[in-house]
Design an enzyme around this catalytic site. Structure first.
Site, mmCIF file in Angstrom:
data_model
loop_
_atom_site.group_PDB
_atom_site.id
_atom_site.type_symbol
_atom_site.label_atom_id
_atom_site.label_comp_id
_atom_site.label_asym_id
_atom_site.label_seq_id
_atom_site.Cartn_x
_atom_site.Cartn_y
_atom_site.Cartn_z
ATOM 1 N N THR A 96 7.652 26.350 25.478
ATOM 2 C CA THR A 96 8.625 27.122 24.688
ATOM 3 C C THR A 96 10.021 26.662 25.074
ATOM 4 O OG1 THR A 96 7.161 29.038 24.681
ATOM 5 C CG2 THR A 96 9.450 29.414 24.072
ATOM 6 N N LYS A 171 8.842 30.292 17.316
ATOM 7 C CA LYS A 171 8.385 30.840 18.609
ATOM 8 C C LYS A 171 9.442 31.780 19.213
ATOM 9 C CE LYS A 171 6.453 31.448 22.587
ATOM 10 N NZ LYS A 171 5.434 32.477 22.730
ATOM 11 N N LYS A 239 14.031 33.690 29.802
ATOM 12 C CA LYS A 239 14.438 32.399 29.218
ATOM 13 C C LYS A 239 14.352 32.433 27.698
ATOM 14 C CE LYS A 239 11.127 29.630 28.921
ATOM 15 N NZ LYS A 239 10.053 29.303 27.997
HETATM 16 N N1 NAP Z 1 2.255 32.559 30.270
HETATM 17 C C1 NAP Z 1 2.313 32.934 29.010
HETATM 18 O O1 NAP Z 1 1.827 34.023 28.643
HETATM 19 C C2 NAP Z 1 2.943 32.060 27.958
HETATM 20 C C3 NAP Z 1 2.628 32.315 26.627
HETATM 21 C C4 NAP Z 1 3.188 31.517 25.618
HETATM 22 C C5 NAP Z 1 4.072 30.516 25.969
HETATM 23 N N2 NAP Z 1 4.396 30.318 27.280
HETATM 24 C C6 NAP Z 1 5.343 29.232 27.582
HETATM 25 O O2 NAP Z 1 4.552 28.141 28.035
HETATM 26 C C7 NAP Z 1 5.278 27.413 29.033
HETATM 27 C C8 NAP Z 1 4.458 27.388 30.318
HETATM 28 O O3 NAP Z 1 4.226 28.726 30.705
HETATM 29 P P1 NAP Z 1 3.326 29.110 31.987
HETATM 30 O O4 NAP Z 1 3.150 30.557 31.908
HETATM 31 O O5 NAP Z 1 2.168 28.190 32.070
HETATM 32 O O6 NAP Z 1 4.369 28.773 33.134
HETATM 33 P P2 NAP Z 1 4.132 28.453 34.689
HETATM 34 O O7 NAP Z 1 2.840 29.001 35.158
HETATM 35 O O8 NAP Z 1 5.395 28.860 35.346
HETATM 36 O O9 NAP Z 1 4.007 26.849 34.692
HETATM 37 C C9 NAP Z 1 5.139 26.056 34.486
HETATM 38 C C10 NAP Z 1 4.753 24.584 34.545
HETATM 39 O O10 NAP Z 1 5.969 23.792 34.400
HETATM 40 C C11 NAP Z 1 6.066 22.928 35.536
HETATM 41 N N3 NAP Z 1 7.471 22.683 35.853
HETATM 42 C C12 NAP Z 1 8.438 23.602 36.059
HETATM 43 N N4 NAP Z 1 9.615 22.990 36.289
HETATM 44 C C13 NAP Z 1 9.364 21.654 36.261
HETATM 45 C C14 NAP Z 1 10.184 20.509 36.415
HETATM 46 N N5 NAP Z 1 11.502 20.605 36.643
HETATM 47 N N6 NAP Z 1 9.596 19.288 36.322
HETATM 48 C C15 NAP Z 1 8.270 19.191 36.077
HETATM 49 N N7 NAP Z 1 7.438 20.242 35.904
HETATM 50 C C16 NAP Z 1 7.998 21.465 35.975
HETATM 51 C C17 NAP Z 1 5.330 23.629 36.649
HETATM 52 O O11 NAP Z 1 4.993 22.701 37.662
HETATM 53 P P3 NAP Z 1 4.669 23.201 39.172
HETATM 54 O O12 NAP Z 1 3.237 23.618 39.160
HETATM 55 O O13 NAP Z 1 4.961 22.022 40.002
HETATM 56 O O14 NAP Z 1 5.616 24.354 39.443
HETATM 57 C C18 NAP Z 1 4.119 24.161 35.877
HETATM 58 O O15 NAP Z 1 3.182 23.135 35.633
HETATM 59 C C19 NAP Z 1 6.631 28.116 29.163
HETATM 60 O O16 NAP Z 1 7.549 27.465 28.321
HETATM 61 C C20 NAP Z 1 6.338 29.528 28.672
HETATM 62 O O17 NAP Z 1 7.497 30.163 28.173
HETATM 63 C C21 NAP Z 1 3.832 31.061 28.279
#
Ligand code: NAP
Length: 286
Positions: A96, A171, A239
């Site tokens: 996102t 989104k 965010k």
């Molecule tokens: N969780 C939900 O319910 C949900 C639903 C819809 C959409 N989303 C969106 O989907 C995306 C991922 O969400 P999530 O919940 O999976 O988040 P998350 O668990 O916080 O995972 C974030 C991912 O991004 C990586 N990352 C963060 N900063 C980075 C950087 N500077 N360079 C390289 N990799 C980096 C992290 O790597 P590390 O493991 O090394 O930290 C991890 O693989 C976000 O944009 C979120 O808004 C989430």
């Protein structure tokens, strides 16, 4: 079966990549924190050292990264996707982000001879595990058609929004409404409790009236229990509110409710709730 890459194995990416592997696809994974690749490797995935290696080796590379900073770093960084993309290979960014992030990435992919789709998702951890996400795709139509088998594994529907940027905007609209609804729900429950009402009865009334929704049902009980296991990290909700409010600024669209909700989520981050589920905003409200 296709040869897919997957970058970003957080809450969502790990579940989505797992579903691709379990559907029988060849999947090469990369994550900034390399240990998080291990469960996917145990299931039969391959691990690569850099995003560049993944994009160079795979027909289509998916990404599910935290935010615009992560999306840019993983794409434009020295060992990033841009250094490996080309030859008609595909890059599908499912993070996102705002359209100010996805459009330059899309242009750079095309200039390098690759094909780009943005495809942020609606749905949280459980739908990611169940393969029932809603995938909001925009960009290269041939790539959209080619990745249907992967979208079928990860989601239950994948509407197409034409030009890159429109998927990102769709989104942000969804999450802006969700963030506003969550703060309103928390304030309503807080008011009811302080007013001497029983929490279960508050939810019973909400769940049977016009406000009934999966969010009220699922998150309402979390609020009453005071337990907030993370499906959607609060920092990501903030965010998304920030990006939606910025889009409203750009388009001169007043967003009074969203701006107020953004402040509430910011305050919750200040109180150390960033890593908890976004429902934990309740703690900053009471
Ligand atoms: N969780 C939900 O319910 C949900 C639903 C819809 C959409 N989303 C969106 O989907 C995306 C991922 O969400 P999530 O919940 O999976 O988040 P998350 O668990 O916080 O995972 C974030 C991912 O991004 C990586 N990352 C963060 N900063 C980075 C950087 N500077 N360079 C390289 N990799 C980096 C992290 O790597 P590390 O493991 O090394 O930290 C991890 O693989 C976000 O944009 C979120 O808004 C989430």
């Amino acid at each position: 079966m296709a040869n897919y890459g997957f970058l970003g194995l957080g809450i969502m990416g790990s579940a989505m990549a797992k579903n691709l592997v379990q559907a029988g696809h060849a999947v090469t994974v990369w994550n900034r924190t390399a240990e998080k690749c291990q469960p996917l490797v145990e299931l039969g995935g391959k691990q690569a050292a850099t995003p560049r290696d993944v994009a160079a080796a795979c027909d289509v590379t998916f990404a599910m990264l935290a935010d615009p900073v992560a999306a840019r770093e993983v794409f434009f960084g020295t060992q990033g996707v841009l250094a490996g993309i080309g030859g008609g290979r595909g890059y599908v960014d499912m993070s996102t982000v705002d359209d100010c992030t996805s459009r330059p990435i899309g242009t750079a992919v095309s200039d390098a001879g690759g094909r780009f789709l943005e495809a942020p998702v609606s749905g949280t951890k459980k739908p990611a595990e169940d393969g029932t996400l809603i995938i909001l795709a925009a960009g290269d139509r041939s790539l959209y058609e080619e990745v249907q088998p992967a979208f079928d594994v990860m989601g239950k529907m994948c509407p197409y929004f034409d030009t890159v940027g429109q998927g990102a905007r769709m989104k942000l609209v969804v999450n802006m409404i969700m963030g506003g609804m969550m703060t309103a729900l928390c304030e309503g429950i807080a008011l009811g409790l302080k007013g001497g009402l029983d929490g279960k009865r508050i939810l019973e009334v909400l769940e049977n009236g016009a406000l009934a929704s999966p969010m009220v049902k699922g998150k309402g009980s979390m609020i009453l229990k005071g337990e907030f296991p993370t499906s959607f990290p609060l920092k990501h909700m903030q965010k998304d509110m920030r990006l939606a409010v910025a889009l409203g600024d750009y388009l001169y669209q007043p967003l009074h409710t969203a701006a107020a909700a953004n402040e509430t989520f910011k305050n919750a981050c200040k109180y150390g709730l960033a890593e908890e589920d976004f429902t934990a905003v309740f703690k900053a409200i009471t």
